[in-house]
Motif scaffolding. Structure first.
Motif, PDB file in Angstrom:
ATOM      1  N   PHE A  58       2.816  17.342  -7.617  1.00 27.26           N
ATOM      2  CA  PHE A  58       3.330  17.811  -8.898  1.00 27.26           C
ATOM      3  C   PHE A  58       2.359  17.615 -10.055  1.00 27.26           C
ATOM      4  O   PHE A  58       2.697  17.895 -11.199  1.00 27.26           O
ATOM      5  CB  PHE A  58       4.652  17.099  -9.221  1.00 27.26           C
ATOM      6  CG  PHE A  58       5.703  17.287  -8.164  1.00 27.26           C
ATOM      7  CD1 PHE A  58       6.306  18.520  -7.987  1.00 27.26           C
ATOM      8  CD2 PHE A  58       6.062  16.255  -7.326  1.00 27.26           C
ATOM      9  CE1 PHE A  58       7.268  18.716  -7.004  1.00 27.26           C
ATOM     10  CE2 PHE A  58       7.015  16.428  -6.347  1.00 27.26           C
ATOM     11  CZ  PHE A  58       7.618  17.665  -6.177  1.00 27.26           C
ATOM     12  N   GLY A  59       1.151  17.166  -9.759  1.00 29.19           N
ATOM     13  CA  GLY A  59       0.132  17.013 -10.783  1.00 29.19           C
ATOM     14  C   GLY A  59       0.289  15.721 -11.568  1.00 29.19           C
ATOM     15  O   GLY A  59       1.381  15.180 -11.704  1.00 29.19           O
ATOM     16  N   GLU A  60      -0.845  15.204 -12.110  1.00 30.15           N
ATOM     17  CA  GLU A  60      -0.785  13.984 -12.897  1.00 30.15           C
ATOM     18  C   GLU A  60      -0.754  14.270 -14.396  1.00 30.15           C
ATOM     19  O   GLU A  60      -0.710  13.350 -15.201  1.00 30.15           O
ATOM     20  CB  GLU A  60      -1.977  13.076 -12.582  1.00 30.15           C
ATOM     21  CG  GLU A  60      -3.316  13.593 -13.095  1.00 30.15           C
ATOM     22  CD  GLU A  60      -4.424  12.554 -12.972  1.00 30.15           C
ATOM     23  OE1 GLU A  60      -4.142  11.431 -12.544  1.00 30.15           O
ATOM     24  OE2 GLU A  60      -5.559  12.897 -13.304  1.00 30.15           O
ATOM     25  N   THR A  61      -0.763  15.539 -14.775  1.00 30.46           N
ATOM     26  CA  THR A  61      -0.767  15.910 -16.196  1.00 30.46           C
ATOM     27  C   THR A  61       0.635  16.333 -16.629  1.00 30.46           C
ATOM     28  O   THR A  61       1.302  17.110 -15.950  1.00 30.46           O
ATOM     29  CB  THR A  61      -1.752  17.050 -16.461  1.00 30.46           C
ATOM     30  OG1 THR A  61      -3.061  16.641 -16.068  1.00 30.46           O
ATOM     31  CG2 THR A  61      -1.770  17.419 -17.935  1.00 30.46           C
ATOM     32  N   LEU A  62       1.071  15.814 -17.784  1.00 28.27           N
ATOM     33  CA  LEU A  62       2.347  16.182 -18.381  1.00 28.27           C
ATOM     34  C   LEU A  62       2.101  17.252 -19.434  1.00 28.27           C
ATOM     35  O   LEU A  62       1.285  17.069 -20.335  1.00 28.27           O
ATOM     36  CB  LEU A  62       3.011  14.949 -19.000  1.00 28.27           C
ATOM     37  CG  LEU A  62       3.251  13.784 -18.029  1.00 28.27           C
ATOM     38  CD1 LEU A  62       3.705  12.543 -18.781  1.00 28.27           C
ATOM     39  CD2 LEU A  62       4.269  14.175 -16.962  1.00 28.27           C
ATOM     40  N   LYS A  63       2.795  18.364 -19.342  1.00 29.86           N
ATOM     41  CA  LYS A  63       2.522  19.511 -20.200  1.00 29.86           C
ATOM     42  C   LYS A  63       3.209  19.422 -21.570  1.00 29.86           C
ATOM     43  O   LYS A  63       2.818  20.115 -22.502  1.00 29.86           O
ATOM     44  CB  LYS A  63       2.955  20.795 -19.493  1.00 29.86           C
ATOM     45  CG  LYS A  63       2.237  21.032 -18.161  1.00 29.86           C
ATOM     46  CD  LYS A  63       2.791  22.248 -17.440  1.00 29.86           C
ATOM     47  CE  LYS A  63       2.114  22.443 -16.097  1.00 29.86           C
ATOM     48  NZ  LYS A  63       2.664  23.604 -15.353  1.00 29.86           N
ATOM     49  N   SER A  64       4.248  18.618 -21.686  1.00 26.28           N
ATOM     50  CA  SER A  64       5.004  18.523 -22.934  1.00 26.28           C
ATOM     51  C   SER A  64       4.144  17.927 -24.046  1.00 26.28           C
ATOM     52  O   SER A  64       3.187  17.182 -23.781  1.00 26.28           O
ATOM     53  CB  SER A  64       6.254  17.671 -22.729  1.00 26.28           C
ATOM     54  OG  SER A  64       7.078  18.224 -21.721  1.00 26.28           O
ATOM     55  N   LYS A  65       4.512  18.219 -25.300  1.00 21.26           N
ATOM     56  CA  LYS A  65       3.659  17.876 -26.440  1.00 21.26           C
ATOM     57  C   LYS A  65       4.048  16.590 -27.160  1.00 21.26           C
ATOM     58  O   LYS A  65       3.217  15.993 -27.826  1.00 21.26           O
ATOM     59  CB  LYS A  65       3.656  19.026 -27.452  1.00 21.26           C
ATOM     60  CG  LYS A  65       3.142  20.345 -26.881  1.00 21.26           C
ATOM     61  CD  LYS A  65       1.733  20.216 -26.355  1.00 21.26           C
ATOM     62  CE  LYS A  65       1.221  21.548 -25.811  1.00 21.26           C
ATOM     63  NZ  LYS A  65      -0.129  21.411 -25.198  1.00 21.26           N
ATOM     64  N   SER A 100       0.822  -1.210   0.000  1.00 20.53           N
ATOM     65  CA  SER A 100       0.000   0.000   0.000  1.00 20.53           C
ATOM     66  C   SER A 100       0.863   1.270   0.000  1.00 20.53           C
ATOM     67  O   SER A 100       0.395   2.335  -0.402  1.00 20.53           O
ATOM     68  CB  SER A 100      -0.936   0.017   1.214  1.00 20.53           C
ATOM     69  OG  SER A 100      -0.194   0.008   2.422  1.00 20.53           O
ATOM     70  N   ASN A 101       2.126   1.135   0.410  1.00 15.35           N
ATOM     71  CA  ASN A 101       3.008   2.303   0.430  1.00 15.35           C
ATOM     72  C   ASN A 101       3.299   2.827  -0.970  1.00 15.35           C
ATOM     73  O   ASN A 101       3.507   4.026  -1.146  1.00 15.35           O
ATOM     74  CB  ASN A 101       4.316   1.964   1.146  1.00 15.35           C
ATOM     75  CG  ASN A 101       4.133   1.814   2.643  1.00 15.35           C
ATOM     76  OD1 ASN A 101       4.119   2.786   3.376  1.00 15.35           O
ATOM     77  ND2 ASN A 101       3.960   0.585   3.083  1.00 15.35           N
ATOM     78  N   VAL A 102       3.346   1.935  -1.962  1.00  8.54           N
ATOM     79  CA  VAL A 102       3.606   2.410  -3.316  1.00  8.54           C
ATOM     80  C   VAL A 102       2.409   3.205  -3.832  1.00  8.54           C
ATOM     81  O   VAL A 102       2.567   4.159  -4.595  1.00  8.54           O
ATOM     82  CB  VAL A 102       3.953   1.245  -4.262  1.00  8.54           C
ATOM     83  CG1 VAL A 102       2.753   0.374  -4.561  1.00  8.54           C
ATOM     84  CG2 VAL A 102       4.549   1.772  -5.567  1.00  8.54           C
ATOM     85  N   GLU A 103       1.209   2.845  -3.395  1.00  8.29           N
ATOM     86  CA  GLU A 103       0.028   3.628  -3.773  1.00  8.29           C
ATOM     87  C   GLU A 103       0.064   5.003  -3.110  1.00  8.29           C
ATOM     88  O   GLU A 103      -0.348   6.000  -3.713  1.00  8.29           O
ATOM     89  CB  GLU A 103      -1.235   2.870  -3.393  1.00  8.29           C
ATOM     90  CG  GLU A 103      -1.413   1.563  -4.175  1.00  8.29           C
ATOM     91  CD  GLU A 103      -2.689   0.827  -3.805  1.00  8.29           C
ATOM     92  OE1 GLU A 103      -3.328   1.222  -2.814  1.00  8.29           O
ATOM     93  OE2 GLU A 103      -3.031  -0.131  -4.515  1.00  8.29           O
ATOM     94  N   SER A 104       0.571   5.045  -1.878  1.00  8.16           N
ATOM     95  CA  SER A 104       0.733   6.342  -1.208  1.00  8.16           C
ATOM     96  C   SER A 104       1.740   7.208  -1.952  1.00  8.16           C
ATOM     97  O   SER A 104       1.568   8.428  -2.075  1.00  8.16           O
ATOM     98  CB  SER A 104       1.196   6.132   0.236  1.00  8.16           C
ATOM     99  OG  SER A 104       0.240   5.392   0.971  1.00  8.16           O
ATOM    100  N   THR A 105       2.799   6.564  -2.465  1.00 10.07           N
ATOM    101  CA  THR A 105       3.802   7.297  -3.243  1.00 10.07           C
ATOM    102  C   THR A 105       3.183   7.879  -4.503  1.00 10.07           C
ATOM    103  O   THR A 105       3.393   9.049  -4.831  1.00 10.07           O
ATOM    104  CB  THR A 105       4.968   6.373  -3.607  1.00 10.07           C
ATOM    105  OG1 THR A 105       5.577   5.887  -2.411  1.00 10.07           O
ATOM    106  CG2 THR A 105       6.005   7.110  -4.437  1.00 10.07           C
ATOM    107  N   ASN A 106       2.434   7.046  -5.237  1.00 13.65           N
ATOM    108  CA  ASN A 106       1.785   7.516  -6.461  1.00 13.65           C
ATOM    109  C   ASN A 106       0.886   8.713  -6.180  1.00 13.65           C
ATOM    110  O   ASN A 106       0.886   9.706  -6.926  1.00 13.65           O
ATOM    111  CB  ASN A 106       0.961   6.390  -7.085  1.00 13.65           C
ATOM    112  CG  ASN A 106       1.820   5.243  -7.575  1.00 13.65           C
ATOM    113  OD1 ASN A 106       3.010   5.405  -7.815  1.00 13.65           O
ATOM    114  ND2 ASN A 106       1.225   4.069  -7.720  1.00 13.65           N
ATOM    115  N   ALA A 107       0.109   8.623  -5.100  1.00 14.03           N
ATOM    116  CA  ALA A 107      -0.799   9.717  -4.754  1.00 14.03           C
ATOM    117  C   ALA A 107      -0.036  10.979  -4.371  1.00 14.03           C
ATOM    118  O   ALA A 107      -0.427  12.090  -4.744  1.00 14.03           O
ATOM    119  CB  ALA A 107      -1.716   9.283  -3.604  1.00 14.03           C
ATOM    120  N   ALA A 108       1.071  10.817  -3.646  1.00 16.46           N
ATOM    121  CA  ALA A 108       1.851  11.984  -3.217  1.00 16.46           C
ATOM    122  C   ALA A 108       2.468  12.706  -4.405  1.00 16.46           C
ATOM    123  O   ALA A 108       2.484  13.939  -4.456  1.00 16.46           O
ATOM    124  CB  ALA A 108       2.938  11.536  -2.243  1.00 16.46           C
TER     125      ALA A 108
END
Length: 410
Positions: A366-373, A353-361
């Protein structure tokens, strides 16, 4: 024979649950000490046992828990005690109250208030670990370390390229870099495919300061959305445009939640093949005791990969799995351990479950969206996010465990 042992384990678990419920049914048997500790009266004597919630699970001072290390009747009684029934207009609702463990607030507060100042200092030290490429001819270019510094700083700030330029000028004033590059320099850097392996190396280096704290690890994948769209059929088939996603396969420490390694693929790529390379990279810098992952990684090759580096893989078996070895003794051994000691197995597995906490953090900060094209830039931007996240973890551990960051291989 296996079925008899499984039935025996299930009966023992059921018996403890029944005894736990019997404790709860008597008034005054359980008392709250604080938000993460309760006392439970002994059923056979006049003493009491203390049940605590820690970051590694619930513990009890009774002989049964000390000997087995598994949930005893007192822990089960506390869990039942925390199931509170509440009357509502729609009927009786059962709510579960969770035990919590104490947060080291002084260390947390210090890390948060000092993070921005320390982030730039650590980032400067980190990028210096990358050797500068030789330049035989042409105009002197911006040092690679300074380009990496500005690109990762921009991702950390979550500012646009133009607005982040002020950060570069401030870095010059603080003598962290010699020259402030053009505001578009980070975007140009991310579009360079040759930067990808360098950023992978920085992910590895940024995790090294906590190598002495981590022995148990978890592996999982998560998606990051891009701003580009996949092909779609439009009005004819009623399909809407959908964003493309990148899939990050990550190994993380379960104590600090630092990212020790990452592989990036497309959305529909299978998880299991990424287990072995992540484990092999992990073993180069960390001592491995346990590795936990979900059923998507359940395969003989993955159990053997964990064993080859001295670790034990706690991966639940799929329903159709059988004990046939087929060249993997570890598969056979862990299969019977999973069947006969299910509760103990799951205690180890739930570290995942700690890896899920990492993903959420990471996504929360830093947001889940990547701005690069384009895809190359998107991959590099995602790697920069992971580097920035790892540095924030290192800062926290400086205050929590007193580590002295060093970004050099062991």
């Amino acid at each position: 024979m296996v079925n008899k042992e499984v039935n025996k384990m299930e009966q023992l678990t059921t018996t403890r649950e029944e005894r736990g419920k019997a404790i709860v049914e008597k008034n005054g048997q359980i008392k709250k000490v604080d938000d993460h500790s309760y006392t439970v009266k002994s059923q056979t004597g006049h003493g009491v046992y203390e049940v605590k919630a820690t970051d590694k699970g619930m513990t009890c001072t009774c002989p049964d828990f000390v000997k087995r290390g598994l949930p005893c009747k007192h822990i089960l009684a506390t869990r039942f005690y925390l199931e509170v029934q509440r009357d509502t207009p729609k009927g009786t609702v059962t709510e579960k109250m969770h035990l919590t463990y104490a947060q080291a607030w002084s260390a947390y507060n210090a890390a948060q208030t000092e993070e921005i100042r320390l982030f730039d200092a650590l980032l400067k030290d980190l990028v210096k670990a990358i050797p500068e490429p030789e330049q035989a001819m042409g105009r002197p270019r911006l040092p690679l370390s300074e380009s990496l510094f500005c690109a990762i700083q921009k991702v950390y700030s979550q500012l646009s390229s133009r607005r982040a330029h002020t950060l570069f000028q401030n870095a010059v004033d603080k003598q962290q870099i010699d020259h402030a590059p053009h505001f578009n320099a980070p975007s140009k850097l991310f579009n360079d495919a040759e930067i990808t392996p360098i950023l992978h190396e920085l992910v590895t280096l940024s995790a090294l300061p906590v190598a002495g704290l981590e022995t148990d690890f978890a592996i999982d994948s998560t998606g990051f959305r891009t701003t580009t769209f996949g092909a779609y059929c439009g009005m004819k088939h009623g399909q809407k445009k959908e964003h493309r996603w990148l899939k990050a396969h990550m190994a993380t420490g379960v104590k600090t939640n630092i990212v020790t390694g990452i592989e990036i693929s497309t959305t529909n790529d299978n998880d299991s093949p990424h287990f072995k390379p992540l484990v092999e990279d992990l073993s180069k810098n960390f001592n491995i005791c346990e590795i936990s992952a979900d059923r998507a990684y359940s395969s003989r090759d993955n159990f053997e990969a964990a064993g080859a580096v001295g670790g034990v893989a706690y991966i639940p078996f799929k329903k159709h799995a059988r004990c046939k070895t087929r060249g993997s003794p570890l598969w056979n051994k862990m299969y019977y351990f999973f069947q006969l000691n299910r509760e103990e197995f799951m205690e180890h597995y739930h570290k995942r479950s700690n890896v899920e906490s990492t993903n959420a953090a990471i996504k929360r900060k830093f947001g889940e969206t990547l701005k690069s094209k384009n895809q190359i830039a998107q991959i590099n931007e995602l790697l920069a996010k992971i580097i920035a996240y790892n540095l924030t973890v290192v800062i926290h551990e400086m205050f929590e465990n007193g580590i002295e960051p060093s970004f050099l291989h062991k």
